[in-house]
Scaffold this motif. Sequence first.
Motif, PDB file in Angstrom:
ATOM      1  N   PRO A   1       0.730  -1.099   0.059  1.00 20.83           N
ATOM      2  CA  PRO A   1       0.108  -0.109  -0.137  1.00 20.83           C
ATOM      3  C   PRO A   1       0.979   1.416  -0.020  1.00 20.83           C
ATOM      4  O   PRO A   1       0.127   2.326  -0.629  1.00 20.83           O
ATOM      5  N   ALA A   2       1.912   1.282   0.577  1.00 18.62           N
ATOM      6  CA  ALA A   2       2.786   2.553   0.628  1.00 18.62           C
ATOM      7  C   ALA A   2       3.496   2.771  -0.681  1.00 18.62           C
ATOM      8  O   ALA A   2       3.865   4.036  -0.879  1.00 18.62           O
ATOM      9  N   GLN A   3       3.234   1.808  -1.601  1.00 11.25           N
ATOM     10  CA  GLN A   3       3.951   2.069  -2.653  1.00 11.25           C
ATOM     11  C   GLN A   3       3.063   2.129  -3.990  1.00 11.25           C
ATOM     12  O   GLN A   3       3.415   2.036  -5.218  1.00 11.25           O
ATOM     13  N   GLY A   4       1.625   2.048  -3.477  1.00 10.88           N
ATOM     14  CA  GLY A   4       0.764   1.862  -4.515  1.00 10.88           C
ATOM     15  C   GLY A   4       0.648   0.868  -5.469  1.00 10.88           C
ATOM     16  O   GLY A   4       0.160   0.532  -6.784  1.00 10.88           O
ATOM     17  N   ILE A   5       1.201  -0.313  -4.856  1.00 14.40           N
ATOM     18  CA  ILE A   5       1.221  -1.858  -5.857  1.00 14.40           C
ATOM     19  C   ILE A   5       0.125  -2.590  -5.302  1.00 14.40           C
ATOM     20  O   ILE A   5       0.138  -2.948  -4.119  1.00 14.40           O
ATOM     21  N   TRP A   6      -0.657  -3.088  -6.172  1.00 17.25           N
ATOM     22  CA  TRP A   6      -1.879  -3.840  -5.830  1.00 17.25           C
ATOM     23  C   TRP A   6      -1.785  -5.106  -6.835  1.00 17.25           C
ATOM     24  O   TRP A   6      -2.706  -5.053  -7.793  1.00 17.25           O
ATOM     25  N   PRO A   7      -1.104  -6.184  -6.642  1.00 14.94           N
ATOM     26  CA  PRO A   7      -1.088  -7.130  -7.682  1.00 14.94           C
ATOM     27  C   PRO A   7      -2.409  -7.695  -7.894  1.00 14.94           C
ATOM     28  O   PRO A   7      -3.192  -8.309  -6.933  1.00 14.94           O
ATOM     29  N   GLY A   8      -2.681  -7.746  -9.031  1.00 17.92           N
ATOM     30  CA  GLY A   8      -4.018  -8.502  -9.537  1.00 17.92           C
ATOM     31  C   GLY A   8      -5.467  -7.729  -9.067  1.00 17.92           C
ATOM     32  O   GLY A   8      -6.703  -8.317  -9.577  1.00 17.92           O
ATOM     33  N   LEU A   9      -5.405  -6.720  -8.362  1.00 14.46           N
ATOM     34  CA  LEU A   9      -6.554  -6.101  -7.740  1.00 14.46           C
ATOM     35  C   LEU A   9      -7.451  -5.637  -8.726  1.00 14.46           C
ATOM     36  O   LEU A   9      -8.740  -5.949  -8.711  1.00 14.46           O
TER      37      LEU A   9
ATOM     38  N   GLY B   1       2.216  10.222  -0.214  1.00 11.34           N
ATOM     39  CA  GLY B   1       2.416   9.193  -1.531  1.00 11.34           C
ATOM     40  C   GLY B   1       1.436   8.264  -1.557  1.00 11.34           C
ATOM     41  O   GLY B   1       1.615   7.333  -2.373  1.00 11.34           O
ATOM     42  N   PHE B   2       0.324   8.512  -0.849  1.00 12.71           N
ATOM     43  CA  PHE B   2      -0.745   6.995  -0.659  1.00 12.71           C
ATOM     44  C   PHE B   2      -1.783   7.451  -1.838  1.00 12.71           C
ATOM     45  O   PHE B   2      -2.256   8.455  -2.225  1.00 12.71           O
TER      46      PHE B   2
END
Length: 408
Positions: A9-17, A370-371
């Motif tokens: 979440p802190a990097q804005g990475i959401w695999p497959g979401l 950054g979120f």
Amino acid sequence: MSTLSLPRPAQGIWPGLFTAPRSPMRARVAEALFRKAVRPLAVTVRFPDGRTWGAGGPEMRIVRPDEFFHRLGADAKIGFGEAYMVGDWEADELADVLSVFAAKLSTLIPPGLQLMRRWAERRQTETNDVAGSRQNIHRHYDLSNELFAVFLDETMTYSSALFEGGDADLHTAQLRKIDGVLDYARVRAGSRVLEIGTGWGALAIRAAQRGATVTSLTISAEQRKLALDRVRAAGLHDRVTVELRDYREEHGRYDAVVSVEMIEAVGAQYWPEYFSMLDRVLAPGGRVGLQSITMPHDRMIASKASYTWIHKYIFPGGLIPSVRSIEDSVRENTRLEIVESRSFGLDYAETLRRWRETFLTRWDEVRELGFDDTFRRMWEFYLAYSEAGFRVGYLGVQQFGMAERLGH
């Protein structure tokens, strides 16, 4: 689970979401079950074509029905929250909608299907050994000290407050909660205190202000850094030590042990070790003050191996104990007994409501950290989902005071 498949979440990475799973048969079954489940509920489920389901109440708007039911069909315990994160459904009064579902959570799915689902559902894979605990804690508590500072009160206390007489001030209610735990542990001038789970230092500071000397344990490097800054700012660095150390590695001797909402991260496998440690480090005549989120024992047993939305996105490896499981663990692994307790679940609902309101009001400050907007919807869902659980009694919160059993 591979690190690459974990949300960051802190990097804005959401695999497959953002790609809804596809299974037409499961989606049809999920739609039929959802329709049957909501028919008697005090909620209005509104579809884009104007159709409504439910008996009437706070409104849940299904924005993308196809994606919503495919997510529910793939894994309802994760898909319902993910659907909110991506905007497949919306609600103006999110906690009200979720409270309706939370009140009927154990009966929404027919018993036969619940049994079948237990065979097919994903199971928890996170471990709570020393290495696993550090990773699990890192994924939540090391998101950003600045993030938590946005919505917590000035004590930076991330646990239920204890309200009295309609407190308008969350800060006052948080200090009352801390004092309640310290009082249960009989912390006074000259006490040697061990705190398990530092947070951002509020309890350690409060204990030191009573004249105690405090050793506080954390496995979050980010929390330790800010807690030390706060201890120094309070002029108490000669009374408070904050150690980056797992509870299992502690071998000191103390007059009082205190811990607030840390046991939820221990895991049932390690409860005997956790409670044995309390017993080992407590000096004769010592006391323990413990605060824990709780859930009904039958629900804990039924869900303890499940992998849910909360595990995937918020608290990996967590398990909320029941009051009975705490009582059993104390009796079986210590020379202690519970001599005082208080329950205040509705206070947690109010605490969470205030956190969520502040978080949303100050969202621009969170965005500047950054979120992204997916994180905003995730955090809003987490706070509202938790509030709903406490509102309806599916979750509780309890403080326990423990002392040596008679004859020991």
